[in-house]
Design a protein around this motif. Sequence first.
Motif, PDB file in Angstrom:
ATOM      1  N   ILE A   1       0.840  -1.196   0.000  1.00 13.53           N
ATOM      2  CA  ILE A   1       0.000   0.000   0.000  1.00 13.53           C
ATOM      3  C   ILE A   1       0.881   1.254   0.000  1.00 13.53           C
ATOM      4  O   ILE A   1       2.086   1.189   0.257  1.00 13.53           O
ATOM      5  N   GLY A   2       0.259   2.399  -0.269  1.00 18.56           N
ATOM      6  CA  GLY A   2       0.961   3.674  -0.257  1.00 18.56           C
ATOM      7  C   GLY A   2       0.255   4.659   0.654  1.00 18.56           C
ATOM      8  O   GLY A   2      -0.913   4.479   1.018  1.00 18.56           O
ATOM      9  N   VAL A   3       0.961   5.730   1.032  1.00 18.69           N
ATOM     10  CA  VAL A   3       0.379   6.779   1.864  1.00 18.69           C
ATOM     11  C   VAL A   3       0.931   8.117   1.394  1.00 18.69           C
ATOM     12  O   VAL A   3       2.110   8.248   1.070  1.00 18.69           O
ATOM     13  N   LEU A   4       0.053   9.119   1.342  1.00 17.41           N
ATOM     14  CA  LEU A   4       0.490  10.469   0.988  1.00 17.41           C
ATOM     15  C   LEU A   4      -0.287  11.498   1.792  1.00 17.41           C
ATOM     16  O   LEU A   4      -1.375  11.226   2.307  1.00 17.41           O
ATOM     17  N   THR A   5       0.301  12.691   1.902  1.00 18.76           N
ATOM     18  CA  THR A   5      -0.383  13.831   2.512  1.00 18.76           C
ATOM     19  C   THR A   5      -0.525  14.902   1.442  1.00 18.76           C
ATOM     20  O   THR A   5       0.342  15.071   0.600  1.00 18.76           O
TER      21      THR A   5
ATOM     22  N   VAL B   1       4.574   8.412  -0.412  1.00 13.93           N
ATOM     23  CA  VAL B   1       4.560   9.259  -1.607  1.00 13.93           C
ATOM     24  C   VAL B   1       4.874  10.688  -1.163  1.00 13.93           C
ATOM     25  O   VAL B   1       4.142  11.272  -0.364  1.00 13.93           O
ATOM     26  N   TYR B   2       5.969  11.233  -1.659  1.00 12.33           N
ATOM     27  CA  TYR B   2       6.378  12.576  -1.281  1.00 12.33           C
ATOM     28  C   TYR B   2       5.692  13.631  -2.169  1.00 12.33           C
ATOM     29  O   TYR B   2       5.442  13.396  -3.343  1.00 12.33           O
ATOM     30  N   TYR B   3       5.392  14.765  -1.573  1.00 12.92           N
ATOM     31  CA  TYR B   3       4.823  15.931  -2.274  1.00 12.92           C
ATOM     32  C   TYR B   3       3.436  15.680  -2.842  1.00 12.92           C
ATOM     33  O   TYR B   3       3.087  16.179  -3.915  1.00 12.92           O
ATOM     34  N   GLY B   4       2.629  14.922  -2.120  1.00 12.32           N
ATOM     35  CA  GLY B   4       1.227  14.764  -2.469  1.00 12.32           C
ATOM     36  C   GLY B   4       0.980  14.200  -3.857  1.00 12.32           C
ATOM     37  O   GLY B   4       1.717  13.328  -4.342  1.00 12.32           O
ATOM     38  N   TYR B   5      -0.071  14.715  -4.507  1.00 13.12           N
ATOM     39  CA  TYR B   5      -0.427  14.190  -5.831  1.00 13.12           C
ATOM     40  C   TYR B   5       0.621  14.540  -6.883  1.00 13.12           C
ATOM     41  O   TYR B   5       0.788  13.817  -7.861  1.00 13.12           O
ATOM     42  N   GLN B   6       1.328  15.650  -6.688  1.00 14.00           N
ATOM     43  CA  GLN B   6       2.397  15.989  -7.626  1.00 14.00           C
ATOM     44  C   GLN B   6       3.498  14.936  -7.568  1.00 14.00           C
ATOM     45  O   GLN B   6       4.025  14.503  -8.601  1.00 14.00           O
TER      46      GLN B   6
ATOM     47  N   VAL C   1       8.868   6.168  -2.117  1.00  9.06           N
ATOM     48  CA  VAL C   1       9.961   5.476  -1.418  1.00  9.06           C
ATOM     49  C   VAL C   1       9.387   4.435  -0.464  1.00  9.06           C
ATOM     50  O   VAL C   1       8.404   4.700   0.237  1.00  9.06           O
ATOM     51  N   LYS C   2      10.018   3.271  -0.412  1.00  9.50           N
ATOM     52  CA  LYS C   2       9.583   2.245   0.530  1.00  9.50           C
ATOM     53  C   LYS C   2       9.868   2.689   1.957  1.00  9.50           C
ATOM     54  O   LYS C   2      10.933   3.220   2.258  1.00  9.50           O
TER      55      LYS C   2
ATOM     56  N   SER D   1      11.614   4.423   9.450  1.00  9.40           N
ATOM     57  CA  SER D   1      11.311   5.594   8.626  1.00  9.40           C
ATOM     58  C   SER D   1      10.406   6.578   9.349  1.00  9.40           C
ATOM     59  O   SER D   1      10.410   7.778   9.054  1.00  9.40           O
ATOM     60  N   VAL D   2       9.614   6.043  10.279  1.00  5.86           N
ATOM     61  CA  VAL D   2       8.656   6.908  10.978  1.00  5.86           C
ATOM     62  C   VAL D   2       8.984   7.023  12.465  1.00  5.86           C
ATOM     63  O   VAL D   2       8.131   7.373  13.282  1.00  5.86           O
ATOM     64  N   GLY D   3      10.216   6.734  12.818  1.00  6.08           N
ATOM     65  CA  GLY D   3      10.634   6.886  14.201  1.00  6.08           C
ATOM     66  C   GLY D   3      10.761   8.360  14.575  1.00  6.08           C
ATOM     67  O   GLY D   3      11.170   9.191  13.767  1.00  6.08           O
ATOM     68  N   ASP D   4      10.394   8.698  15.789  1.00  7.27           N
ATOM     69  CA  ASP D   4      10.541  10.055  16.326  1.00  7.27           C
ATOM     70  C   ASP D   4       9.824  11.119  15.501  1.00  7.27           C
ATOM     71  O   ASP D   4      10.309  12.243  15.357  1.00  7.27           O
ATOM     72  N   ILE D   5       8.660  10.793  14.956  1.00  9.07           N
ATOM     73  CA  ILE D   5       7.900  11.819  14.227  1.00  9.07           C
ATOM     74  C   ILE D   5       6.528  12.078  14.849  1.00  9.07           C
ATOM     75  O   ILE D   5       5.865  13.053  14.481  1.00  9.07           O
ATOM     76  N   ILE D   6       6.100  11.251  15.789  1.00  8.26           N
ATOM     77  CA  ILE D   6       4.745  11.374  16.322  1.00  8.26           C
ATOM     78  C   ILE D   6       4.506  12.729  16.981  1.00  8.26           C
ATOM     79  O   ILE D   6       3.390  13.250  17.020  1.00  8.26           O
ATOM     80  N   HIS D   7       5.574  13.348  17.477  1.00  6.47           N
ATOM     81  CA  HIS D   7       5.445  14.613  18.209  1.00  6.47           C
ATOM     82  C   HIS D   7       5.697  15.836  17.332  1.00  6.47           C
ATOM     83  O   HIS D   7       5.581  16.968  17.793  1.00  6.47           O
TER      84      HIS D   7
END
Length: 319
Positions: A4-8, A37-42, A50-51, A56-62
């Motif tokens: 799966i993928g995820v973007l903002t 997915v970096y930079y949204g729909y663009q 990027v996989k 990859s998501v360590g220390d970002i919750i705050h």
Amino acid sequence: MKRIGVLTSGGDSPGMNAAIRAVVRKAIYHDLEVYGVYYGYQGLINGDIVKMELGSVGDIIHRGGTMLYTARCEEFKTLEGQQKAIEQLNKFGIEGLVVIGGDGSYQGALKLTEHGFPTIGVPGTIDNDIPGTDFTIGFDTALNTVIDAIDKIRDTATSHERTYVIEVMGRHAGDLALWSGLADGAETILIPEADYDMKDIIARLKRGQERGKKHSIIIVAEGIGSGFEFGDRIEEEMNLETRVTVLGHIQRGGSPTGFDRVLASRLGAKAVDLLLDGKAGVTVGIEKNELVYHDIKEALSRKHSIDLDMYKLSQQLSI
């Protein structure tokens, strides 16, 4: 489903990182591969994909903002742009996508759904204007940022005996203005969802003057108009020394509150569960503290509503 993928997308909001973290770690927990997915729909069109690993998501919750970055993308509004995006998703073998953002982001998710690509929407916007959920990720943090600013401005308003007009974000929704105004005891709150009469506002200020009140706070949602215009009108009609503060993008930043971190974690994880259950073209949300999901097209067809009883209460308490 194995990948799966995820973007903002759209405007950033505090808690987006917590939602990304939840999607990535929930997916890995269920032995899925997950791609950011970096930079949204663009970025989706450009293949900025990027996989993601646990680290990859360590220390970002705050952290506020979004580690995947965000961008506006006019190209994605075209059929050609949408087809390019789907080609990239297929190229990377991504079978489902989680989109974190507001109304515009949901419109993009709907387009992917209509092209047959499984997509789940997660509400991330400080405006709290997404139907199908009581709260959006980032609203609580932005609200507390606004309250903190008003508290500080009130100290100055009291010291100098001035009227302050404070303009907050909310082009089409008055939730930030209403909630912050009620929480801070503002004398007047102006929101897009309710009509106002300038004569009533002036009369309210005059009544305050007559009983010895020496300062006032007026909250204006940006969708109503310029705070400076209201400040000028008050000065002209009442000869009151008036100051205007536009809070601007300070409302979007900052470390997310505990509420937003928990909300984002729950909604992000729920999105992964829905993909695993074969659901697509839906949005996740929270209603009466229960996680829910709605058809994305049906959600977008509904108009955002505000609690007008709260608005009436704010008027009653500021007599």
